[in-house]
Design a protein around this motif. Structure first.
Motif, PDB file in Angstrom:
ATOM      1  N   THR A   7       0.554  -0.835   0.042  1.00  0.00           N
ATOM      2  CA  THR A   7       0.111   0.192  -0.413  1.00  0.00           C
ATOM      3  C   THR A   7       0.875   1.021   0.071  1.00  0.00           C
ATOM      4  O   THR A   7       2.374   0.860   0.413  1.00  0.00           O
ATOM      5  CB  THR A   7      -1.406   0.308   1.574  1.00  0.00           C
ATOM      6  N   GLU A   8       0.362   2.552  -0.589  1.00  0.00           N
ATOM      7  CA  GLU A   8       0.818   3.400  -0.897  1.00  0.00           C
ATOM      8  C   GLU A   8       1.324   4.693   0.635  1.00  0.00           C
ATOM      9  O   GLU A   8       1.233   5.392   0.681  1.00  0.00           O
ATOM     10  CB  GLU A   8       0.365   4.506  -1.748  1.00  0.00           C
ATOM     11  N   TYR A   9      -0.129   3.676   1.666  1.00  0.00           N
ATOM     12  CA  TYR A   9       0.198   4.129   2.774  1.00  0.00           C
ATOM     13  C   TYR A   9       0.862   4.068   3.876  1.00  0.00           C
ATOM     14  O   TYR A   9       0.316   4.095   5.109  1.00  0.00           O
ATOM     15  CB  TYR A   9      -1.433   4.723   3.380  1.00  0.00           C
ATOM     16  N   ALA A  10       1.030   3.301   3.803  1.00  0.00           N
ATOM     17  CA  ALA A  10       2.760   2.824   4.899  1.00  0.00           C
ATOM     18  C   ALA A  10       4.308   2.749   3.846  1.00  0.00           C
ATOM     19  O   ALA A  10       4.292   3.012   2.107  1.00  0.00           O
ATOM     20  CB  ALA A  10       2.370   1.605   5.195  1.00  0.00           C
ATOM     21  N   PRO A  11       5.733   3.653   4.136  1.00  0.00           N
ATOM     22  CA  PRO A  11       6.460   2.985   3.903  1.00  0.00           C
ATOM     23  C   PRO A  11       6.991   2.583   2.764  1.00  0.00           C
ATOM     24  O   PRO A  11       6.839   0.863   2.642  1.00  0.00           O
ATOM     25  CB  PRO A  11       7.326   3.567   5.094  1.00  0.00           C
ATOM     26  N   ALA A  12       6.973   2.743   1.614  1.00  0.00           N
ATOM     27  CA  ALA A  12       8.019   1.320   0.558  1.00  0.00           C
ATOM     28  C   ALA A  12       9.044   1.075   1.005  1.00  0.00           C
ATOM     29  O   ALA A  12       9.611   1.295   2.108  1.00  0.00           O
ATOM     30  CB  ALA A  12       8.523   2.396  -1.018  1.00  0.00           C
ATOM     31  N   ALA A  13       8.811  -0.329   0.868  1.00  0.00           N
ATOM     32  CA  ALA A  13      10.747  -1.388   1.716  1.00  0.00           C
ATOM     33  C   ALA A  13      11.626  -0.538   1.219  1.00  0.00           C
ATOM     34  O   ALA A  13      12.088   0.020  -0.304  1.00  0.00           O
ATOM     35  CB  ALA A  13      10.525  -2.621   1.215  1.00  0.00           C
ATOM     36  N   ILE A  14      12.393  -0.823   2.438  1.00  0.00           N
ATOM     37  CA  ILE A  14      13.575   0.454   1.836  1.00  0.00           C
ATOM     38  C   ILE A  14      14.974  -1.402   1.807  1.00  0.00           C
ATOM     39  O   ILE A  14      15.945  -0.719   2.007  1.00  0.00           O
ATOM     40  CB  ILE A  14      14.227   0.987   2.940  1.00  0.00           C
ATOM     41  N   GLY A  15      15.018  -1.965   0.892  1.00  0.00           N
ATOM     42  CA  GLY A  15      15.512  -3.185   0.614  1.00  0.00           C
ATOM     43  C   GLY A  15      14.826  -4.451  -0.576  1.00  0.00           C
ATOM     44  O   GLY A  15      14.130  -3.798  -0.060  1.00  0.00           O
ATOM     45  N   PRO A  16      15.133  -5.208  -0.367  1.00  0.00           N
ATOM     46  CA  PRO A  16      14.666  -6.653  -1.134  1.00  0.00           C
ATOM     47  C   PRO A  16      13.755  -7.524  -0.392  1.00  0.00           C
ATOM     48  O   PRO A  16      14.266  -8.951   0.426  1.00  0.00           O
ATOM     49  CB  PRO A  16      15.828  -7.120  -1.058  1.00  0.00           C
ATOM     50  N   TYR A  17      12.186  -6.798  -0.286  1.00  0.00           N
ATOM     51  CA  TYR A  17      11.406  -7.671   0.731  1.00  0.00           C
ATOM     52  C   TYR A  17      10.581  -6.737   0.553  1.00  0.00           C
ATOM     53  O   TYR A  17      10.360  -5.954  -0.160  1.00  0.00           O
ATOM     54  CB  TYR A  17      12.098  -7.315   2.580  1.00  0.00           C
ATOM     55  N   SER A  18       8.915  -7.357   0.832  1.00  0.00           N
ATOM     56  CA  SER A  18       7.660  -6.694   0.684  1.00  0.00           C
ATOM     57  C   SER A  18       7.093  -6.249   2.044  1.00  0.00           C
ATOM     58  O   SER A  18       8.247  -6.703   3.311  1.00  0.00           O
ATOM     59  CB  SER A  18       7.028  -8.179   0.303  1.00  0.00           C
ATOM     60  N   GLN A  19       6.360  -5.320   2.006  1.00  0.00           N
ATOM     61  CA  GLN A  19       5.723  -4.145   3.107  1.00  0.00           C
ATOM     62  C   GLN A  19       5.090  -6.257   3.915  1.00  0.00           C
ATOM     63  O   GLN A  19       4.741  -6.271   5.189  1.00  0.00           O
ATOM     64  CB  GLN A  19       4.349  -3.750   2.779  1.00  0.00           C
ATOM     65  N   ALA A  20       4.478  -6.664   3.375  1.00  0.00           N
ATOM     66  CA  ALA A  20       3.417  -7.938   3.799  1.00  0.00           C
ATOM     67  C   ALA A  20       3.347  -9.008   2.634  1.00  0.00           C
ATOM     68  O   ALA A  20       3.565  -8.399   1.763  1.00  0.00           O
ATOM     69  CB  ALA A  20       1.980  -7.451   3.848  1.00  0.00           C
ATOM     70  N   ILE A  21       3.063 -10.631   3.183  1.00  0.00           N
ATOM     71  CA  ILE A  21       2.972 -11.424   2.478  1.00  0.00           C
ATOM     72  C   ILE A  21       1.677 -11.902   3.409  1.00  0.00           C
ATOM     73  O   ILE A  21       1.893 -12.187   4.392  1.00  0.00           O
ATOM     74  CB  ILE A  21       4.057 -12.539   2.497  1.00  0.00           C
ATOM     75  N   SER A  22       0.433 -12.536   2.405  1.00  0.00           N
ATOM     76  CA  SER A  22      -0.681 -13.200   1.880  1.00  0.00           C
ATOM     77  C   SER A  22      -0.186 -14.718   2.407  1.00  0.00           C
ATOM     78  O   SER A  22       0.102 -14.844   0.807  1.00  0.00           O
ATOM     79  CB  SER A  22      -1.756 -12.573   2.294  1.00  0.00           C
ATOM     80  N   VAL A  23      -0.966 -15.485   3.174  1.00  0.00           N
ATOM     81  CA  VAL A  23      -0.247 -17.087   2.435  1.00  0.00           C
ATOM     82  C   VAL A  23      -1.988 -17.668   3.298  1.00  0.00           C
ATOM     83  O   VAL A  23      -1.526 -17.663   4.531  1.00  0.00           O
ATOM     84  CB  VAL A  23       0.655 -17.705   3.086  1.00  0.00           C
ATOM     85  N   GLY A  24      -2.842 -17.841   2.153  1.00  0.00           N
ATOM     86  CA  GLY A  24      -4.330 -19.078   3.060  1.00  0.00           C
ATOM     87  C   GLY A  24      -4.584 -17.360   3.778  1.00  0.00           C
ATOM     88  O   GLY A  24      -4.617 -16.209   3.478  1.00  0.00           O
ATOM     89  N   ASN A  25      -4.761 -17.477   5.209  1.00  0.00           N
ATOM     90  CA  ASN A  25      -5.357 -16.561   6.000  1.00  0.00           C
ATOM     91  C   ASN A  25      -4.520 -15.868   6.843  1.00  0.00           C
ATOM     92  O   ASN A  25      -4.518 -14.882   7.790  1.00  0.00           O
ATOM     93  CB  ASN A  25      -6.820 -17.588   7.120  1.00  0.00           C
ATOM     94  N   MET A  26      -3.554 -16.318   6.662  1.00  0.00           N
ATOM     95  CA  MET A  26      -2.271 -15.437   7.782  1.00  0.00           C
ATOM     96  C   MET A  26      -1.410 -14.687   6.801  1.00  0.00           C
ATOM     97  O   MET A  26      -1.290 -14.136   5.452  1.00  0.00           O
ATOM     98  CB  MET A  26      -1.478 -16.593   7.620  1.00  0.00           C
ATOM     99  N   LEU A  27      -0.730 -13.673   7.558  1.00  0.00           N
ATOM    100  CA  LEU A  27      -0.694 -12.407   7.089  1.00  0.00           C
ATOM    101  C   LEU A  27       1.011 -11.732   7.770  1.00  0.00           C
ATOM    102  O   LEU A  27       0.586 -11.990   9.072  1.00  0.00           O
ATOM    103  CB  LEU A  27      -1.057 -11.004   7.041  1.00  0.00           C
ATOM    104  N   PHE A  28       1.981 -11.866   7.174  1.00  0.00           N
ATOM    105  CA  PHE A  28       2.764 -11.234   7.722  1.00  0.00           C
ATOM    106  C   PHE A  28       3.778  -9.937   7.617  1.00  0.00           C
ATOM    107  O   PHE A  28       4.185  -9.917   6.064  1.00  0.00           O
ATOM    108  CB  PHE A  28       3.905 -12.026   7.028  1.00  0.00           C
ATOM    109  N   ILE A  29       4.313  -9.312   8.447  1.00  0.00           N
ATOM    110  CA  ILE A  29       3.510  -7.509   8.150  1.00  0.00           C
ATOM    111  C   ILE A  29       5.707  -7.900   8.490  1.00  0.00           C
ATOM    112  O   ILE A  29       5.406  -7.770   9.202  1.00  0.00           O
ATOM    113  CB  ILE A  29       2.856  -6.343   8.719  1.00  0.00           C
ATOM    114  N   SER A  30       6.036  -7.135   7.567  1.00  0.00           N
ATOM    115  CA  SER A  30       7.619  -6.645   8.176  1.00  0.00           C
ATOM    116  C   SER A  30       7.696  -5.607   8.805  1.00  0.00           C
ATOM    117  O   SER A  30       6.880  -4.897   8.829  1.00  0.00           O
ATOM    118  CB  SER A  30       7.940  -6.601   6.304  1.00  0.00           C
ATOM    119  N   GLY A  31       9.179  -5.996   9.285  1.00  0.00           N
ATOM    120  CA  GLY A  31       8.625  -4.839  10.557  1.00  0.00           C
ATOM    121  C   GLY A  31       8.377  -3.005  10.272  1.00  0.00           C
ATOM    122  O   GLY A  31       9.518  -3.026   9.280  1.00  0.00           O
TER     123      GLY A  31
END
Length: 127
Positions: A7-31
């Motif tokens: 989303t543009e409403y959070a800072p863009a990643a500052i490295g080779p990672y995603s803001q978040a990854i969704s897998v099924g019903n799980m969500l992993f948000i980067s620091g």
């Protein structure tokens, strides 16, 4: 299947990672640092203000994924200094309604861009 959440409403990643990854019903948000996505700068003030901004960023990513703070089951808080714990904890406690997620909080030698706090989140969307 993995899905990138961004989303543009959070800072863009500052490295080779995603803001978040969704897998099924799980969500992993980067620091999330306390960086304002509009200015690209840390929230003015200290650890309280950066913690507030970190949560604004987290909430924006949760919303993009169709989740809320009620879906958060685990957080990890990284602090530049453990002396910031009480100030961070005051803001942290105000972000949840009743049931707090599991949490780890650790002091680290240094955070990216010399931030004072970084928070990562794991969420599970109950279907």
């Amino acid at each position: 299947m993995k899905k990138v959440i961004s989303t543009e409403y959070a800072p863009a990643a500052i490295g080779p990672y995603s803001q978040a990854i969704s897998v099924g019903n799980m969500l992993f948000i980067s620091g999330q640092l306390g960086i304002d996505p509009v200015t690209g700068e840390f929230a003015e003030g200290g650890v309280k203000e950066q913690t507030i901004q970190s949560f604004k960023n987290i909430k924006a990513i949760l919303e993009e994924a169709g989740c809320t703070m009620n879906d958060v089951v685990k957080t990890t808080v990284f602090l530049a200094d453990m002396s910031y714990f009480n100030e961070m904890n005051e803001i942290y406690a105000s972000q949840f309604n009743g049931i707090y997620p599991a949490r780890s909080a650790v002091a680290v030698k240094q955070l990216p861009k010399n931030g004072l706090v970084e928070i990562e989140v794991i969420g599970i969307k109950v279907q």
